[in-house]
Design a protein around this motif. Structure first.
Motif, short mmCIF file in Angstrom:
data_model
loop_
_atom_site.label_atom_id
_atom_site.label_comp_id
_atom_site.label_asym_id
_atom_site.label_seq_id
_atom_site.Cartn_x
_atom_site.Cartn_y
_atom_site.Cartn_z
N ALA A 65 0.86 -1.20 0.16
CA ALA A 65 -0.14 0.03 0.29
C ALA A 65 0.90 1.22 0.68
N HIS A 66 2.05 1.23 0.27
CA HIS A 66 3.08 2.54 0.55
C HIS A 66 3.52 2.61 -1.00
N ALA A 67 3.85 1.80 -1.30
CA ALA A 67 4.15 1.77 -2.52
C ALA A 67 2.97 2.32 -3.59
N ILE A 68 2.33 2.22 -3.34
CA ILE A 68 1.28 2.54 -4.30
C ILE A 68 1.00 3.53 -4.25
N GLU A 69 0.92 4.14 -2.77
CA GLU A 69 0.47 5.81 -2.38
C GLU A 69 1.89 6.21 -2.79
N ASP A 70 2.73 6.12 -2.70
CA ASP A 70 4.48 6.59 -3.41
C ASP A 70 3.71 6.72 -4.97
N ALA A 119 8.37 -3.97 -6.57
CA ALA A 119 9.29 -3.50 -6.78
C ALA A 119 8.65 -2.86 -8.93
N ALA A 120 7.94 -3.68 -8.90
CA ALA A 120 7.11 -3.33 -10.66
C ALA A 120 7.02 -2.10 -10.56
N ILE A 121 6.17 -1.43 -9.56
CA ILE A 121 5.50 0.00 -8.98
C ILE A 121 6.12 0.72 -8.82
N ARG A 122 8.07 0.30 -7.80
CA ARG A 122 8.69 1.04 -7.61
C ARG A 122 10.16 1.73 -9.26
N ALA A 123 9.80 0.66 -9.46
CA ALA A 123 10.28 1.14 -10.95
C ALA A 123 9.39 2.11 -11.70
N SER A 124 8.47 1.64 -11.15
CA SER A 124 7.25 3.22 -12.06
C SER A 124 7.90 4.39 -12.14
N ASP A 126 9.65 7.34 -11.63
CA ASP A 126 11.46 8.28 -12.35
C ASP A 126 12.21 7.82 -10.71
N ASP A 127 13.63 7.50 -10.83
CA ASP A 127 15.10 7.65 -10.87
C ASP A 127 14.49 9.03 -9.80
N GLU A 128 14.85 9.97 -11.03
CA GLU A 128 15.64 11.21 -10.46
C GLU A 128 13.93 11.91 -9.55
N THR A 129 12.34 11.29 -10.03
CA THR A 129 11.97 12.13 -9.50
C THR A 129 12.21 11.50 -7.71
N ALA A 130 12.19 9.79 -7.77
CA ALA A 130 13.15 9.21 -6.57
C ALA A 130 14.03 10.65 -5.82
N ALA A 131 14.78 10.69 -6.44
CA ALA A 131 15.92 11.06 -5.53
C ALA A 131 15.84 12.95 -5.21
N ASP A 132 14.90 13.25 -6.27
CA ASP A 132 14.31 14.55 -5.91
C ASP A 132 13.63 14.59 -4.57
N ASP A 133 12.64 14.07 -4.31
CA ASP A 133 11.67 13.82 -3.31
C ASP A 133 12.58 13.19 -2.02
N SER A 134 14.14 12.78 -2.42
CA SER A 134 14.71 12.48 -1.08
C SER A 134 15.46 13.59 -0.79
N ALA A 135 16.26 14.79 -1.72
CA ALA A 135 16.20 16.44 -2.03
C ALA A 135 15.83 17.25 -1.01
N ASP A 136 14.51 16.72 -1.29
CA ASP A 136 13.54 17.28 -0.72
C ASP A 136 13.16 17.14 0.44
N ASP A 137 13.27 16.22 1.35
CA ASP A 137 12.73 15.12 3.16
C ASP A 137 13.62 16.70 3.01
N GLY A 138 15.44 17.01 3.41
CA GLY A 138 15.71 17.72 3.65
C GLY A 138 16.50 18.05 5.03
N GLU A 139 15.27 17.44 6.06
CA GLU A 139 16.09 17.18 7.23
C GLU A 139 15.35 15.53 7.50
N THR A 140 16.27 15.18 8.61
CA THR A 140 16.30 14.19 9.35
C THR A 140 14.73 14.21 10.09
#
Length: 653
Positions: A65-70, A119-124, A126-140
């Motif tokens: 459900a978390h993967a679908i939500e993402d 895995a199929a949902i995560r692969a769909s 975009d890696d760059e989007t996922a990286a941007d999301d991680s960068a946007d988190d900013g804080e621990t």
């Protein structure tokens, strides 16, 4: 099937409802990718499913459900587009969640491994989007621990004598920190007026905290920090706790002044409590209650026969009062058993969507009037027949887009399911704007399959030809598809509908479409019947179907083309002898002295019987198995002495 705890049972029911909501919201999103309401609904329901799976400890389902939500989050943010392929992937994930909930319902556990779908949902994504999301988190996660007091002030509406506490919680190392955290939060909500956590709930559900988090609560003034510490120390998930009272700061933020702790009075709070307006009741308990009502009805019949002729006026009066109470209880129980039609058709939009994609058809599926209510037992019987009608409409009703264009029709076909209620009856119609039924093809197939002779079938009008599709095994297709075969299975539809005292009407026009309407009772059958005798046998005729009762010597019988008839108000009624129609032994040696005229709205016919011997409310039990759908008989009733009486179905007699 295992016996589920109340918590698990509630979880399963709510998850099934959420999955249906998610399916329908996804269909809305697919139909209108720009709809902000659709995406927000989809995201909210997916998020709720994820949290519920996590709280109940079903980690694999929560991860799916978390993967679908993402993925939905990326769509909501405009980073990913709504495409058929992406929607197929999301739907496959939802199907897997539904499968896992079904397993939990059956065994209390789920063995399905969703990793390949995750895995199929995560692969769909975009890696760059996922990286941007991680960068946007900013804080621990720990950076989010301290909540500004103005945020608390906005979230809290303080009453007199309320205190605000910040509770610092450290959890035991159980291997499931987010699950443990959700249990702690639920316990907090049960004990105190819960405000928020830091980090916020979404981060905690996702495990984005470092073995500890803060909770903010409000309490009445008679609870102090020692009580709060004791409460949490007794919680089996909590390893350590610290409490900080912060009322002064929050009040200052709300009023712009520094609050004086001693300024408040000693009056206690008048918290308004919400009355409980509904409860969950197991359907088996409702069925048991209804069975007891049935027994009361049967017992009343027996009591009436004992009291009749006894001369005990008081007893007769009490029996009459008993009858009123029983009738009122019966009505109440029947109302409790009513369930909305949408409970069994809620997944139909998804079914139509998947079938249309399989067959490369474009179909707009619409549902109206699905809030009408019917008895649960009738709805349970209706589910499969309606599904068959829907699949038939997709497979054989709606043409391909290319064929529709050649006919000058829109590429997109329309299928509608419409429910309507008229007093104690409900109609459910499935209609399409497809090719319609081919009358001549049905006639030819009936002859070819040996159902009727060629001369006989030519005499049928169109409505009678349509009824041939309900003949067992009848089909106009040379090859039955995996989806359906128009006619194949329609005999089962007819049998089920007749078994619940219903009827079917078919209308069709070439190249304009087909409409199939099921007419059904709202509730199960406790009805008042007229008892008639035929020779030595007794039968029941529902009073609601009867217009008039006459002695045979008071009517004029004429013969029209060999059929006995009676004329009433310039209308001719065929006269049927129940002895002949029901093949009653030695009926020819008895005298048929009574005539029962049936209401025109039911059937234009009169019934001849030996005698009329009274009327009573009875419980009608439909036949099952080989007797189900037997023409002329709708079921049976057991009278007080244990005598079984057949109840006539005048429409099919």
């Amino acid at each position: 099937m295992v016996v589920m705890s109340d918590a698990t049972s509630t979880f399963v029911q709510e998850s099934q409802e959420d999955i249906q909501k998610l399916n329908n919201a996804l269909l809305d999103l697919e139909d209108d990718p720009e709809s902000s309401d659709a995406i927000e609904t989809v995201f909210r329901v997916a998020h709720n499913l994820k949290g519920n799976f996590g709280v109940m400890g079903y980690t694999s389902a929560s991860n799916l459900a978390h993967a679908i939500e993402d993925l939905l989050d990326c769509i909501r943010d405009g980073e990913l587009a709504v495409t058929p392929e992406r929607m197929d992937l999301i739907f496959s994930g939802v199907d897997l969640l539904e499968q896992m909930v079904d397993e939990i319902s059956e065994t209390g556990e789920t063995e399905t491994d969703p990793e390949s779908t995750i895995a199929a949902i995560r692969a769909s994504i975009d890696d760059e989007t996922a990286a941007d999301d991680s960068a946007d988190d900013g804080e621990t996660p720990d950076d989010n621990r301290d909540v500004p007091t103005e945020a608390l002030a906005d979230a809290i509406e303080l009453e007199d004598a309320e205190d605000v506490y910040r509770i610092i919680l450290e959890l035991e190392d159980t291997g499931s920190p987010q699950v443990d955290a959700m249990f702690v939060i639920d316990s907090t909500k049960d004990e105190y007026d819960f405000v928020r956590t830091a980090p916020e709930g979404e981060a905690i559900e996702s495990g984005e905290f470092d073995a500890s988090f803060d909770a903010y609560v409000t309490t009445a003034g008679d609870v102090d920090s020692d009580d709060i510490e004791t409460f949490y120390e007794e919680n089996r998930y909590v390893d350590a706790v610290a409490v900080e009272r912060i009322t002064d700061v929050v009040v200052a933020e709300q009023t712009g002044e520094t609050a004086d702790e001693d300024d408040g009075d000693d009056s206690s709070l008048n918290h308004s409590s919400n009355e409980v307006e509904s409860i969950r009741v197991n359907v088996e308990q409702i069925d048991q209650l209804y069975n007891q009502v049935e027994e009361m009805v049967t017992s009343r019949i027996k009591l009436r026969k004992i009291i009749e002729g006894s001369g005990l006026v008081e007893a007769e009066d009490e029996l009459e009062e008993h009858g009123k109470i029983t009738a009122s209880l019966q009505d109440t129980v029947l109302e409790i058993r009513l369930v909305p039609l949408k409970k069994i058709v809620g997944n139909f939009p998804r079914v139509v969507r998947d079938l249309a994609r399989e067959q490369d058809k474009e179909i707009d599926f619409q549902m109206e009037g699905v809030d009408i209510e019917m008895d649960r037992s009738i709805l349970n019987e209706l589910s499969d027949p309606l599904m068959h009608l829907i699949r038939n409409a997709v497979d054989h009703g709606i043409e391909s887009p290319e064929e529709r264009e050649r006919k000058g029709k829109p590429r997109e076909g329309t299928i509608r399911l419409v429910g309507e209620r008229d007093r104690d009856r409900v109609s459910v119609t499935v209609e399409d704007d497809g090719g319609g039924l081919d009358v001549e093809k049905i006639r030819n197939k009936a002859v070819e399959q040996g159902i009727m002779g060629e001369d006989e079938v030519k005499l049928l009008d169109d409505s009678e030809v349509y009824d041939l599709i309900f003949h067992p095994g009848f089909s106009t297709t040379d090859e039955v598809t995996e989806v359906s075969g128009r006619g194949v299975g329609m005999d089962v539809v007819n049998q089920v509908v007749r078994g619940v005292d219903g009827s079917i009407n078919v209308e069709s026009e070439p190249d304009e479409g087909t409409s199939i309407t099921l007419m059904l009772p709202v509730s199960v059958a406790i009805v008042r019947v007229l008892f008639v005798t035929v020779g030595d046998e007794t039968y029941g005729v529902p009073i609601k179907n009867i217009d008039e009762i006459s002695e045979f010597e008071d009517v004029t019988v004429e013969s029209v083309e060999g059929q006995s008839t009676i004329t009433h108000d310039n209308r001719v009624y065929p006269l049927l002898s129940l002895g002949d129609r029901l093949d009653v032994p030695d009926a020819e040696h008895t005298t048929d002295d009574m005539v029962v005229r049936i209401k025109d709205s039911v059937r234009q016919v009169c019934l001849r019987c030996s005698d009329v011997v009274g009327q009573e409310e009875v419980v009608i039990k439909p036949f099952e198995g080989v007797l189900s759908g037997a023409p002329g008989i709708s079921g049976a009733s057991v009278l007080g002495e244990g005598e079984v009486v057949m109840i006539l179905d005048v429409d099919t007699l």
